[in-house]
Design an enzyme around this catalytic site. Structure first.
Site, PDB file in Angstrom:
ATOM      1  N   ASP A 267      55.572  44.615  39.751  1.00 25.37           N
ATOM      2  CA  ASP A 267      55.488  44.818  38.306  1.00 25.37           C
ATOM      3  C   ASP A 267      54.971  43.584  37.585  1.00 25.37           C
ATOM      4  OD1 ASP A 267      56.364  46.374  35.800  1.00 25.37           O
ATOM      5  OD2 ASP A 267      57.481  44.503  35.578  1.00 25.37           O
ATOM      6  N   GLU A 302      50.604  45.620  39.382  1.00 21.39           N
ATOM      7  CA  GLU A 302      50.322  45.839  37.965  1.00 21.39           C
ATOM      8  C   GLU A 302      49.913  44.476  37.428  1.00 21.39           C
ATOM      9  OE1 GLU A 302      52.314  47.213  33.732  1.00 21.39           O
ATOM     10  OE2 GLU A 302      53.535  46.220  35.245  1.00 21.39           O
TER      11      GLU A 302
END
Length: 608
Positions: A267, A302
């Site tokens: 993330d 990401e």
């Protein structure tokens, strides 16, 4: 990766490690004056400390299932930050777990990356049970749909009864609200038995705001030189940063090696602040590749920074990471489908057609250009990357849940546009991802929710309302009062999938059948092209308006075939471009050889 020697010359690792003569308890607490081990059923015992700030103790009475805590400075009682399980939530006692016993004698080998069709889900809201077992029960449904990989939103433990998982406190501990470590392992084994891979979303860039005690005994775990949007940055630099890096790498290896996950999605890696000579992301990828030879392990990012070098290939294989989430593709597509131009969509509203076509042919839309929301350059050149270096989607947890009311596309656009988006996502040569329920066009919202209390809850409520204050739809206090309270339990329950609609609604059944047909075409016709490899890609815009029109995108394979996608996003017919000679794999809407109708999409395979 650092390996320092502890008791009996064994390699020391964070947390409670089962050894031949008991359990070795290890805690890195460099700013603590003293640490005591509180083992259930035994008196407190002071742990020894070395020059690096490690506290350690061997307990001959401890075993798998033993509960324990640490007392810091003869006052503060805390769980193990490397706990492998918290049966009674994050603030209570940790439990010793033999993670090595979870390992499969013969690990599932995984599937080729080209075959990946990812289905993102939140364990707590995917099923009525909200458990690992609830997900396991629906695996045959996903297999029959054509899904080859399930991606779980973070399952690391967080305070309270429900949370997205991105504010983790204990990164090694699967959330007890969903089940035990053995329940999670059963889910993976069941998925592997159906030839479904399982990925896990992990968060290394920050820790949650409640019941995170690291600052009380390991201030050096955070780096005061750097900050993120969620608070102090995790320390990845210097001598102290080496111990933090080791902790995070060990976490990744635990999920992959012990539980058998087939890949990890990292993330917001742009928030991993690291000025070291060897960036943490490089160390992480290289270590995982080295430690798990012979398995197809997929590593995904990401990354708002669009750093193409992290996705480079060597002899056709990923050097570091397999792919990055394609937010540029999503944002451009969303603008074309909905007409929205506020927030980060503003950076794509000037020429969404060009942004979409460039993403399809080159991976990123922003490759060094100034990104308006931040007024700074973003991205690196990416045209050299293969299409499968980016993961494309029309929806995900962020893009739905970060909306004030959590609306899915099924609430924002009509069925024609919804079908056009699904065909575009599933029939292009990038890796596709669906968000739970998207395959059936469900209208269940997915809202932001967390079970914070006290000041953290109030700050979350006010921050949520402030976040949307510059949007026209929420420009007044009365309008913002409509935004659901993230800390209200009803917000969590409103986000649970409505399986009665998925199973019985004619509308959901019809759209699910469409998804299944498209995934069949992908498996039979698109995946072989990805495996061949592509040598070039071209794009043209149709209609003369960069904000409304059609795209004509073509990819050439090494064998000389051409995959063509033509899609009209305008609200009026447009001229039909030249189509490649060959087979029509898909045509949305009634056939008209003279014009592209609004919402039309054509996918052809043949010779240029």
């Amino acid at each position: 990766m650092i390996r320092t020697l502890g008791i009996a010359g064994q390699a020391r690792r964070h947390g409670a490690q089962i050894v031949d003569d008991g359990v070795s308890f290890n805690l890195w607490a460099p700013t603590a004056r003293s640490v005591e081990l509180l083992e259930t059923g035994r008196p407190p015992r002071r742990m020894s400390r070395d020059d690096d700030g490690w506290y350690q103790m061997l307990s001959p009475t401890a075993r798998a299932g033993t509960r324990y805590q640490f007392r810091i400075n003869e006052d503060l009682i805390v769980p193990d930050p490397a706990s492998f399980f918290q049966p009674d939530d994050v603030g209570a006692a940790s439990e010793v777990v033999d993670t090595a016993a979870l390992r499969d004698p013969i690990p599932f080998p995984g599937r080729p990356w080209a075959e990946a069709v990812i289905y993102e889900l939140h364990v707590g809201t995917f099923s009525e049970e909200g458990t690992y077992a609830g997900v396991e029960k629906r695996l045959p449904y996903l297999r029959d749909l054509g899904i080859t990989a399930v991606e779980l939103m973070p399952v690391n433990d967080v305070p309270g009864r429900h949370n997205w998982g991105y504010d983790g406190v204990l990164l090694n501990a699967p959330n007890a609200r969903y089940g035990s470590p053995h329940d999670l392992k059963r889910l993976l084994r069941a998925a592997h038995a159906l030839d479904i891979m399982v990925y896990l979303d992990v968060v290394y860039n920050h820790f949650g705001p409640q019941l995170n005690y690291l600052h009380s005994y390991a201030e050096n775990f955070f780096n005061k030189r750097h900050t993120t949007g969620w608070g102090p940055a995790v320390n990845l630099e210097g001598r102290d940063g080496a111990f933090v890096r080791e902790f995070l790498v060990e976490n990744a290896l635990m999920w992959l090696r012990d539980y058998g996950f087939d890949g990890l999605r990292f993330d917001a890696v742009h928030a991993l602040k690291d000025d070291s000579e060897r960036h943490f992301l490089i160390e992480l990828a290289e270590t995982v590749r080295h430690e798990l030879p012979g398995r197809r392990v997929h590593l995904m990012l990401e990354n708002e920074a669009n750093q193409a070098h992290l996705l480079d290939r060597v002899a056709g294989r990923p050097k570091y990471y397999d792919a990055q989430w394609g937010d540029d593709f999503h944002n451009a597509l969303h603008v074309l489908l909905t007409g929205e131009d506020e927030g980060y969509y503003r950076a794509f509203a000037d020429k969404p057609l060009e942004h979409l076509a460039r993403s399809l042919t080159e991976g990123f839309a922003y490759q060094g250009e100034v990104f308006a929301p931040h007024n700074e350059r973003r991205g690196e050149p990416s045209a050299h990357l293969p299409p499968d270096a980016t993961i494309f989607f029309a929806q995900n947890h962020d893009q739905i849940g970060n909306r004030a009311l959590g609306e899915r596309l099924s609430r924002l656009v009509g069925p024609d546009k919804l079908g056009q988006a699904m065909a575009l996502v599933l029939l292009n040569p990038h890796i596709p991802m669906l968000f739970m329920g998207e395959e059936a066009a469900v209208e269940t919202p997915f809202l932001f929710f967390a079970d914070w209390t006290g000041e953290a809850a109030e700050l979350t409520r006010e921050g949520r309302r402030r976040e949307f204050s510059h949007f026209k739809a929420f420009s007044t206090p009365e309008m913002r009062a409509r935004i659901p309270d993230p800390c209200d339990e009803g917000t969590f329950h409103a986000s649970k999938l409505d399986w009665s609609s998925i199973d019985h609604s004619p509308g959901c059944a019809g759209f699910r059948a469409l998804t299944t047909r498209l995934l069949t075409i992908r498996r039979e016709r698109i995946v072989p092209l990805i495996e061949q490899g592509f040598v070039s890609a071209q794009r043209e815009l149709i209609g003369g308006d960069p904000r409304q029109g059609a795209i004509d995108v073509r990819w050439q394979t090494r064998r000389g075939e051409t995959l063509q996608i033509v899609a009209n996003f305008a609200d009026h017919p447009l001229p039909m471009p030249a189509l490649v000679a060959g087979e029509c794999l898909w045509r949305g809407g009634p056939a008209d050889e003279r014009a592209l109708r609004p919402g039309d999409i054509i996918v052809r395979l043949g010779q240029a």
